[in-house]
Write an enzyme that holds these catalytic residues in place. Structure first.
Site, PDB file in Angstrom:
ATOM      1  CG  HIS A  57       6.040  -1.776   6.585  1.00  0.00           C
ATOM      2  ND1 HIS A  57       6.483  -1.506   5.301  1.00  0.00           N
ATOM      3  CD2 HIS A  57       6.974  -1.266   7.416  1.00  0.00           C
ATOM      4  CE1 HIS A  57       7.638  -0.865   5.373  1.00  0.00           C
ATOM      5  NE2 HIS A  57       7.976  -0.717   6.637  1.00  0.00           N
ATOM      6  CG  ASP A  59       0.800  -1.556   4.620  1.00  0.00           C
ATOM      7  OD1 ASP A  59       1.876  -1.571   5.262  1.00  0.00           O
ATOM      8  OD2 ASP A  59       0.758  -1.560   3.366  1.00  0.00           O
ATOM      9  CG  ASP A 132       4.729  -3.602   0.537  1.00  0.00           C
ATOM     10  OD1 ASP A 132       3.761  -4.103  -0.067  1.00  0.00           O
ATOM     11  OD2 ASP A 132       4.591  -2.801   1.487  1.00  0.00           O
TER      12      ASP A 132
HETATM   13 FE    FE Z   1       2.600  -2.325   2.167  1.00  0.00          FE
HETATM   14 ZN    ZN Z   2       5.601  -2.368   3.380  1.00  0.00          ZN
END
Ligand code: FE
Ligand code: ZN
Length: 240
Positions: A57, A59, A132
């Site tokens: 991802h 981020d 995450d």
């Molecule tokens: Fe994230």
């Molecule tokens: Zn993520």
């Protein structure tokens, strides 16, 4: 002994800057952006030698190219996501290790949030970088995997020693805790924790890292009795 620095970036991301004083190696976990990370390392006189990514991802990888450009560091990330993270130099999966100087981390496969998500666990430091997958009182959304996979991930992570510090990638604790109180309204440890979290957040302070011991006592996803219950809780939280 590793020195671990939390760098808050974007609206709620935490980038972790990790320094190993014997080798003078410095590593960044999941740099969403480059500038604040380079500035923090500079301020401390540390030279970034590695980036470790938990998943693709933006981020978590958005700072890869600029940090590599500025430092010449090596970038390590999930083998299963090598096509989605074109800046990677080395690809790892469960059973592999990554090292910072002489300090060794085990790679753990934790697919579900993304299909190739990994975590890095330093047994000697009692520290795990989980991206995450696991949050304080929460877990990642199931974008590319199933509740069964996330249930299995929770079984892997709950086995780590009580004192293991869990370095997650977002400050989601307050909203996670609000949902957790709905999922487990009679959980006393959870009520106590939420009171502390609210105090910290009112002062603008961070609530992570958390620990495995705390998550075992208060995390409704780690505590879900079955994959079905985890699935139901994940859907309820998505709509909370
Ligand atoms: Fe994230
Ligand atoms: Zn993520």
């Amino acid at each position: 002994m590793l020195e671990i620095i939390r760098i808050p970036v974007l609206s709620d991301n935490y980038v972790w800057l990790v320094h190993e004083p014997e080798s003078l190696e410095t590593m960044v976990v999941d740099p969403a952006v480059a500038e604040p990370v380079l500035a923090e390392a500079d301020k401390r006189g540390w030279k970034i030698t590695q980036i470790w990514n938990t998943h693709w991802h933006p981020d978590h990888t958005g700072g890869n190219a600029a940090i590599k450009e500025a430092t010449g560091c090596q970038i390590i990330g999930p083998e299963a996501e090598r096509e989605r993270i074109p800046t990677l130099d080395r690809f790892v999966k469960e059973g592999d290790t990554a090292r910072l100087g002489d300090v060794v981390a085990d790679v753990i496969d934790v697919p579900a949030h993304t299909a190739g998500h990994i975590a890095f666990y330093f047994p000697t430091e009692k520290a795990a970088f989980v991206g995450d997958t696991l949050f304080a009182m929460g877990c990642g959304r199931l974008f590319e995997g199933t509740a069964e996979q996330m249930y299995d991930n929770m079984r892997k992570l709950e086995k780590l020693p009580d004192a293991t510090k869990i370095y997650c990638a977002h400050e989601y604790t307050k909203s996670n805790g609000e949902y957790a109180l709905v999922a487990e309204p009679d959980n006393l440890a959870l009520k106590e924790r939420m009171a502390e979290v609210l105090t910290l957040r009112e002062r603008g302070e961070a609530t992570v890292p958390t620990t495995i011991k705390l998550e075992r006592a208060t995390n409704p996803f780690m505590r879900a009795a079955s994959a079905e219950q985890l699935a139901a809780r994940r859907i309820a939280k998505d709509n909370f």
